[in-house]
Design a protein around this motif. Sequence first.
Motif, mmCIF file in Angstrom:
data_model
loop_
_atom_site.group_PDB
_atom_site.id
_atom_site.type_symbol
_atom_site.label_atom_id
_atom_site.label_comp_id
_atom_site.label_asym_id
_atom_site.label_seq_id
_atom_site.Cartn_x
_atom_site.Cartn_y
_atom_site.Cartn_z
ATOM 1 N N ILE A 194 -13.749 8.831 4.189
ATOM 2 C CA ILE A 194 -12.373 9.042 3.733
ATOM 3 C C ILE A 194 -12.194 8.531 2.302
ATOM 4 N N GLN A 195 -12.718 7.352 2.040
ATOM 5 C CA GLN A 195 -12.597 6.805 0.689
ATOM 6 C C GLN A 195 -13.347 7.670 -0.316
ATOM 7 N N GLY A 196 -14.464 8.248 0.099
ATOM 8 C CA GLY A 196 -15.208 9.138 -0.771
ATOM 9 C C GLY A 196 -14.402 10.365 -1.159
ATOM 10 N N LEU A 197 -13.693 10.950 -0.190
ATOM 11 C CA LEU A 197 -12.831 12.103 -0.476
ATOM 12 C C LEU A 197 -11.749 11.721 -1.482
ATOM 13 N N ILE A 198 -11.135 10.590 -1.243
ATOM 14 C CA ILE A 198 -10.036 10.137 -2.107
ATOM 15 C C ILE A 198 -10.519 9.920 -3.544
ATOM 16 N N LEU A 199 -11.622 9.217 -3.673
ATOM 17 C CA LEU A 199 -12.087 8.839 -5.002
ATOM 18 C C LEU A 199 -12.573 10.041 -5.811
ATOM 19 N N GLU A 200 -13.152 11.046 -5.141
ATOM 20 C CA GLU A 200 -13.593 12.194 -5.923
ATOM 21 C C GLU A 200 -12.399 13.005 -6.432
ATOM 22 N N VAL A 201 -11.300 13.047 -5.673
ATOM 23 C CA VAL A 201 -10.095 13.716 -6.165
ATOM 24 C C VAL A 201 -9.535 12.964 -7.380
ATOM 25 N N VAL A 202 -9.467 11.656 -7.264
ATOM 26 C CA VAL A 202 -8.944 10.835 -8.364
ATOM 27 C C VAL A 202 -9.838 10.936 -9.593
ATOM 28 N N ARG A 203 -11.128 10.916 -9.377
ATOM 29 C CA ARG A 203 -12.086 10.912 -10.489
ATOM 30 C C ARG A 203 -12.196 12.283 -11.165
ATOM 31 N N ASP A 204 -12.192 13.357 -10.365
ATOM 32 C CA ASP A 204 -12.570 14.672 -10.889
ATOM 33 C C ASP A 204 -11.397 15.565 -11.291
ATOM 34 N N TYR A 205 -10.169 15.145 -10.985
ATOM 35 C CA TYR A 205 -9.007 15.986 -11.292
ATOM 36 C C TYR A 205 -7.947 15.169 -12.034
ATOM 37 N N ARG A 252 -1.346 -5.921 16.632
ATOM 38 C CA ARG A 252 -1.414 -6.579 15.333
ATOM 39 C C ARG A 252 -2.843 -6.595 14.795
ATOM 40 N N TRP A 253 -3.825 -6.814 15.659
ATOM 41 C CA TRP A 253 -5.220 -6.861 15.225
ATOM 42 C C TRP A 253 -5.634 -5.522 14.637
ATOM 43 N N ARG A 254 -5.313 -4.436 15.336
ATOM 44 C CA ARG A 254 -5.686 -3.106 14.838
ATOM 45 C C ARG A 254 -4.916 -2.760 13.565
ATOM 46 N N ALA A 255 -3.621 -3.059 13.543
ATOM 47 C CA ALA A 255 -2.806 -2.764 12.356
ATOM 48 C C ALA A 255 -3.318 -3.520 11.135
ATOM 49 N N ASP A 256 -3.714 -4.773 11.319
ATOM 50 C CA ASP A 256 -4.221 -5.564 10.193
ATOM 51 C C ASP A 256 -5.542 -5.007 9.662
ATOM 52 N N LYS A 257 -6.368 -4.466 10.555
ATOM 53 C CA LYS A 257 -7.620 -3.850 10.111
ATOM 54 C C LYS A 257 -7.312 -2.625 9.234
ATOM 55 N N ILE A 258 -6.323 -1.847 9.625
ATOM 56 C CA ILE A 258 -5.941 -0.667 8.847
ATOM 57 C C ILE A 258 -5.355 -1.093 7.509
ATOM 58 N N THR A 259 -4.544 -2.146 7.524
ATOM 59 C CA THR A 259 -4.006 -2.686 6.266
ATOM 60 C C THR A 259 -5.131 -3.120 5.342
ATOM 61 N N GLY A 260 -6.157 -3.738 5.906
ATOM 62 C CA GLY A 260 -7.303 -4.153 5.105
ATOM 63 C C GLY A 260 -7.996 -2.969 4.446
ATOM 64 N N PHE A 261 -8.122 -1.872 5.182
ATOM 65 C CA PHE A 261 -8.734 -0.679 4.600
ATOM 66 C C PHE A 261 -7.847 -0.083 3.515
ATOM 67 N N MET A 262 -6.536 -0.131 3.742
ATOM 68 C CA MET A 262 -5.604 0.367 2.726
ATOM 69 C C MET A 262 -5.760 -0.434 1.426
ATOM 70 N N ALA A 263 -5.959 -1.731 1.557
ATOM 71 C CA ALA A 263 -6.156 -2.572 0.373
ATOM 72 C C ALA A 263 -7.441 -2.189 -0.359
ATOM 73 N N GLU A 264 -8.494 -1.885 0.388
ATOM 74 C CA GLU A 264 -9.750 -1.454 -0.231
ATOM 75 C C GLU A 264 -9.558 -0.153 -1.005
ATOM 76 N N TYR A 266 -6.751 1.037 -2.265
ATOM 77 C CA TYR A 266 -5.908 0.779 -3.435
ATOM 78 C C TYR A 266 -6.750 0.226 -4.588
ATOM 79 N N GLN A 267 -7.568 -0.761 -4.292
ATOM 80 C CA GLN A 267 -8.397 -1.377 -5.328
ATOM 81 C C GLN A 267 -9.406 -0.391 -5.897
ATOM 82 N N ALA A 268 -9.989 0.443 -5.039
ATOM 83 C CA ALA A 268 -10.992 1.403 -5.489
ATOM 84 C C ALA A 268 -10.367 2.473 -6.381
ATOM 85 N N VAL A 269 -9.182 2.967 -5.989
ATOM 86 C CA VAL A 269 -8.493 3.985 -6.784
ATOM 87 C C VAL A 269 -8.121 3.427 -8.156
#
Length: 412
Positions: A194-205, A252-264, A266-269
């Motif tokens: 998923i992050q790969g898809l996101i980053l190639e859109v940001v990078r290439d367009y 809460r445990w699952r939601a926090d894991k998703i929040t952690g991925f969202m943070a990754e 954000y930083q990568a973009v």
Amino acid sequence: MNRVARCCVSYLICLGLVVALAVFLPSSLPVYSQKTSPLTTEIRGVWITNVASGVLFFPWGINRAINQLSALKFNTIYPVVWNRGHTFYKSPVAKMTIGSDTQLLLNFMHGGQDVLAKIVTLAKKKDLRVIPWFEYGFMTPHYSQLARRYPSWLTIGQEGINSIQDAPPEEIDNVLVSHQAWLNPLHPQVQKFIQGLILEVVRDYDVDGIQFDDHFGMPVQFGYDRFTIKLYQQEHQGKSPPTDAFNSEWMRWRADKITGFMAEIYQAVKAVKPNVKISLSPNYQAFAYRYYLQDWETWVKKGLVNELVLQVYRNDQNSFIAQLELPSVKLAQSLIPVEIGISTGTVGNPVKIAQIREQVQAVRDRNFDGISFFYWESLWGYIVPESPQQRRKAFFEMFNAKAVRLSQPKKL
């Protein structure tokens, strides 16, 4: 008829609808005589999807949409780039992972041309922001190549339940409903994809942002796959997840894991293009968290979202207004630009222009930063309660002043 065949038939029906409508919808608009008002600041957006819509499948369809939106003083488009296990742009990541770099029919109809590149080029000429929309998030059909190639990437519920309805119960009358499998947002290989898809859109367009919506989470009944159970056990002294999917600690445990991925993400973009905005279009906070473990209020507080477009697809005006006045929405308003998503109807559920006008006014009365409509085809393209000409004139009147977009985030 199997699911793949039904999907193809659905696309062909949509394309036929677009061809038929082309006779009635001119590419240019009449010149209205109403005097325009002074310049204003307002985001005016619309989602452009491929579901029950053929606009993306013909070059003239894209041209028509952008020309008409510009003429009626819209300034933002959210074109789909990820839907039903397919990308809607030339994707090396998708090619490597699932064997196809774009949606096949789209690729065929455009002779191999990159549709997102065309959208960006045309929109920039008309001063429209382009924020590609990862519509399906972690959803994918069971019949998709992605689901069939990587079954271990899917999460499931108890007793092997492996799909859910893809619309909130209160919105079933307003959207096309199907049952979908769900990629596991906690799985590292899913995250990499998923992050790969996101980053190639940001990078290439040359895009202004990227957008996620209510599908960027995990249905609360899921998380009982082997990977997630093992991960939970590793962090809970060998204990298995509660059988109650709504157990507060388990949620809460699952939601926090998703929040952690969202943070990754954000930083990568931001590392690739600091000025690209992270846009989010969720349901209201209580629903998003309880049913999709999407704690977007925390995302906003942590600075992981630059723009919020709240989906408020309600026919009842009192219910619509109640959504605008929720504490989580007011908090977001104080921190970042907040738009309100308004439904303009679907094929089987058209919305009258009077309701659209009333809801736009309610949004403006409460000082939101803009409006976005779901979706392009139903703005004035279908045979709706009013003629296309009447609806276009109504939007001209609502948007009679040219709007500039917000350029800076809000601060406390």
